[in-house]
Write a protein that holds these residues in place. Structure first.
Motif, mmCIF file in Angstrom:
data_model
loop_
_atom_site.group_PDB
_atom_site.id
_atom_site.type_symbol
_atom_site.label_atom_id
_atom_site.label_comp_id
_atom_site.label_asym_id
_atom_site.label_seq_id
_atom_site.Cartn_x
_atom_site.Cartn_y
_atom_site.Cartn_z
ATOM 1 N N PHE A 1 15.119 -2.394 0.927
ATOM 2 C CA PHE A 1 14.791 -2.949 -0.390
ATOM 3 C C PHE A 1 13.748 -2.081 -1.091
ATOM 4 C CE2 PHE A 1 12.157 -5.706 -3.091
ATOM 5 C CZ PHE A 1 13.118 -6.171 -3.972
ATOM 6 N N HIS A 2 12.759 -1.614 -0.345
ATOM 7 C CA HIS A 2 11.704 -0.772 -0.915
ATOM 8 C C HIS A 2 12.022 0.711 -0.764
ATOM 9 C CE1 HIS A 2 9.009 -4.126 -1.632
ATOM 10 N NE2 HIS A 2 9.315 -4.574 -0.431
ATOM 11 N N ALA A 3 12.623 1.090 0.365
ATOM 12 C CA ALA A 3 12.866 2.507 0.633
ATOM 13 C C ALA A 3 13.921 3.094 -0.298
ATOM 14 C CB ALA A 3 13.276 2.705 2.090
ATOM 15 N N GLY A 4 14.933 2.332 -0.671
ATOM 16 C CA GLY A 4 15.998 2.844 -1.532
ATOM 17 C C GLY A 4 15.486 3.403 -2.852
ATOM 18 N N PRO A 5 14.736 2.623 -3.614
ATOM 19 C CA PRO A 5 14.204 3.153 -4.880
ATOM 20 C C PRO A 5 13.251 4.339 -4.677
ATOM 21 C CG PRO A 5 14.083 0.760 -4.868
ATOM 22 C CD PRO A 5 14.496 1.180 -3.490
ATOM 23 N N LEU A 6 12.502 4.332 -3.578
ATOM 24 C CA LEU A 6 11.605 5.463 -3.313
ATOM 25 C C LEU A 6 12.422 6.725 -3.044
ATOM 26 C CD1 LEU A 6 8.880 3.792 -1.055
ATOM 27 C CD2 LEU A 6 8.775 4.277 -3.513
ATOM 28 N N ARG A 7 13.492 6.588 -2.276
ATOM 29 C CA ARG A 7 14.376 7.739 -2.014
ATOM 30 C C ARG A 7 15.013 8.244 -3.304
ATOM 31 N NH1 ARG A 7 16.767 4.506 2.152
ATOM 32 N NH2 ARG A 7 15.743 4.907 4.131
ATOM 33 N N ASP A 8 15.450 7.323 -4.165
ATOM 34 C CA ASP A 8 16.056 7.717 -5.439
ATOM 35 C C ASP A 8 15.065 8.476 -6.313
ATOM 36 O OD1 ASP A 8 18.377 6.449 -4.621
ATOM 37 O OD2 ASP A 8 18.057 4.661 -5.862
ATOM 38 N N VAL B 1 0.847 -1.199 0.000
ATOM 39 C CA VAL B 1 0.000 0.000 0.000
ATOM 40 C C VAL B 1 0.880 1.246 0.000
ATOM 41 C CG1 VAL B 1 -1.723 1.323 1.297
ATOM 42 C CG2 VAL B 1 -1.932 -1.172 1.138
ATOM 43 N N ILE B 2 1.896 1.264 0.853
ATOM 44 C CA ILE B 2 2.794 2.421 0.957
ATOM 45 C C ILE B 2 3.518 2.668 -0.359
ATOM 46 C CG2 ILE B 2 4.903 3.273 2.067
ATOM 47 C CD1 ILE B 2 3.864 1.755 4.633
ATOM 48 N N THR B 3 4.074 1.626 -0.954
ATOM 49 C CA THR B 3 4.811 1.820 -2.205
ATOM 50 C C THR B 3 3.879 2.217 -3.347
ATOM 51 O OG1 THR B 3 4.790 -0.563 -2.658
ATOM 52 C CG2 THR B 3 6.758 0.328 -1.602
ATOM 53 N N THR B 4 2.674 1.695 -3.358
ATOM 54 C CA THR B 4 1.709 2.077 -4.399
ATOM 55 C C THR B 4 1.350 3.552 -4.290
ATOM 56 O OG1 THR B 4 0.813 -0.159 -4.511
ATOM 57 C CG2 THR B 4 -0.594 1.609 -5.336
ATOM 58 N N LEU C 1 5.989 10.889 3.276
ATOM 59 C CA LEU C 1 5.657 9.460 3.270
ATOM 60 C C LEU C 1 6.921 8.603 3.251
ATOM 61 C CD1 LEU C 1 3.602 7.117 3.015
ATOM 62 C CD2 LEU C 1 3.720 7.446 0.532
ATOM 63 N N VAL C 2 7.848 8.925 2.375
ATOM 64 C CA VAL C 2 9.072 8.130 2.247
ATOM 65 C C VAL C 2 9.891 8.201 3.536
ATOM 66 C CG1 VAL C 2 11.288 7.979 1.026
ATOM 67 C CG2 VAL C 2 9.169 8.243 -0.265
ATOM 68 N N THR C 3 10.019 9.379 4.098
ATOM 69 C CA THR C 3 10.798 9.549 5.322
ATOM 70 C C THR C 3 10.151 8.811 6.491
ATOM 71 O OG1 THR C 3 11.581 11.697 4.544
ATOM 72 C CG2 THR C 3 11.795 11.248 6.894
ATOM 73 N N ALA C 4 8.855 8.971 6.642
ATOM 74 C CA ALA C 4 8.156 8.350 7.769
ATOM 75 C C ALA C 4 8.105 6.836 7.667
ATOM 76 C CB ALA C 4 6.735 8.907 7.874
ATOM 77 N N SER C 5 8.046 6.314 6.453
ATOM 78 C CA SER C 5 7.863 4.869 6.287
ATOM 79 C C SER C 5 9.159 4.109 6.017
ATOM 80 C CB SER C 5 6.871 4.599 5.159
ATOM 81 O OG SER C 5 7.380 5.048 3.923
ATOM 82 N N ALA C 6 10.266 4.800 5.860
ATOM 83 C CA ALA C 6 11.526 4.153 5.453
ATOM 84 C C ALA C 6 11.909 3.001 6.378
ATOM 85 C CB ALA C 6 12.653 5.170 5.380
ATOM 86 N N THR C 7 11.773 3.185 7.669
ATOM 87 C CA THR C 7 12.162 2.112 8.594
ATOM 88 C C THR C 7 11.156 0.970 8.609
ATOM 89 O OG1 THR C 7 11.107 3.227 10.454
ATOM 90 C CG2 THR C 7 13.444 3.678 10.092
ATOM 91 N N GLU C 8 9.964 1.231 8.138
ATOM 92 C CA GLU C 8 8.915 0.214 8.144
ATOM 93 C C GLU C 8 8.925 -0.668 6.903
ATOM 94 O OE1 GLU C 8 7.059 -0.218 10.852
ATOM 95 O OE2 GLU C 8 8.024 1.521 11.771
ATOM 96 N N VAL C 9 9.440 -0.157 5.782
ATOM 97 C CA VAL C 9 9.348 -0.898 4.523
ATOM 98 C C VAL C 9 10.649 -1.558 4.094
ATOM 99 C CG1 VAL C 9 7.427 0.514 3.690
ATOM 100 C CG2 VAL C 9 9.763 1.126 3.055
ATOM 101 N N SER C 10 11.688 -1.401 4.840
ATOM 102 C CA SER C 10 13.011 -1.976 4.585
ATOM 103 C C SER C 10 13.726 -1.220 3.475
ATOM 104 C CB SER C 10 12.956 -3.464 4.240
ATOM 105 O OG SER C 10 12.594 -3.673 2.890
#
Length: 133
Positions: A93-100, A41-44, A82-91
């Protein structure tokens, strides 16, 4: 047959447990969303924010027609939160591409601005810190 449920001839209503024709079945939708992992849900949501921001930055086909930096700023800031708040929750693997993706949008915003924001003042930078190329 006296225990049978009466059938209404009113076309706007149906049996109590069935949705009206054309109406969403909210019970089924609730069950479906309950089966979706939070990380999905977060990544979507993040991808939708990225796409909308890219369009507002004029990066889509026929982009200049849709370019709206005020809208892009709002979308990028929401994405950064969203990315900052959820980074520790989504690992990572998912947070890296979102940050990029977020950083790419922040840099594209800086390039698209006639008068670029000071470092740390750009969209989302209150969450991410200053963004440099």
């Amino acid at each position: 047959m006296s225990d049978a449920t009466p059938i209404s001839n009113d076309s706007t209503t149906g049996p109590a447990d069935a949705p009206a024709e054309g109406a969403p079945d909210f019970d089924a939708l609730t069950r479906d969303i309950a089966d979706v992992p939070a990380v999905e849900v977060i990544t979507t949501v993040a991808v939708h924010l990225m796409s909308a921001a890219a369009v507002s930055l004029g990066l889509a086909e026929d982009g200049e027609r849709h370019k709206d930096l005020d809208e892009a700023r709002k979308l990028i800031t929401a994405l950064a939160g969203l990315v900052t708040a959820s980074a520790t929750e989504v690992s990572n693997f998912h947070a890296g591409p979102l940050r990029d993706g977020l950083k790419s949008l922040q840099l594209a915003f800086r390039e698209a601005s006639v008068v670029p924001d000071e470092p740390g003042q750009g969209p989302g930078e209150k969450f991410t810190g200053p963004v440099f190329a």
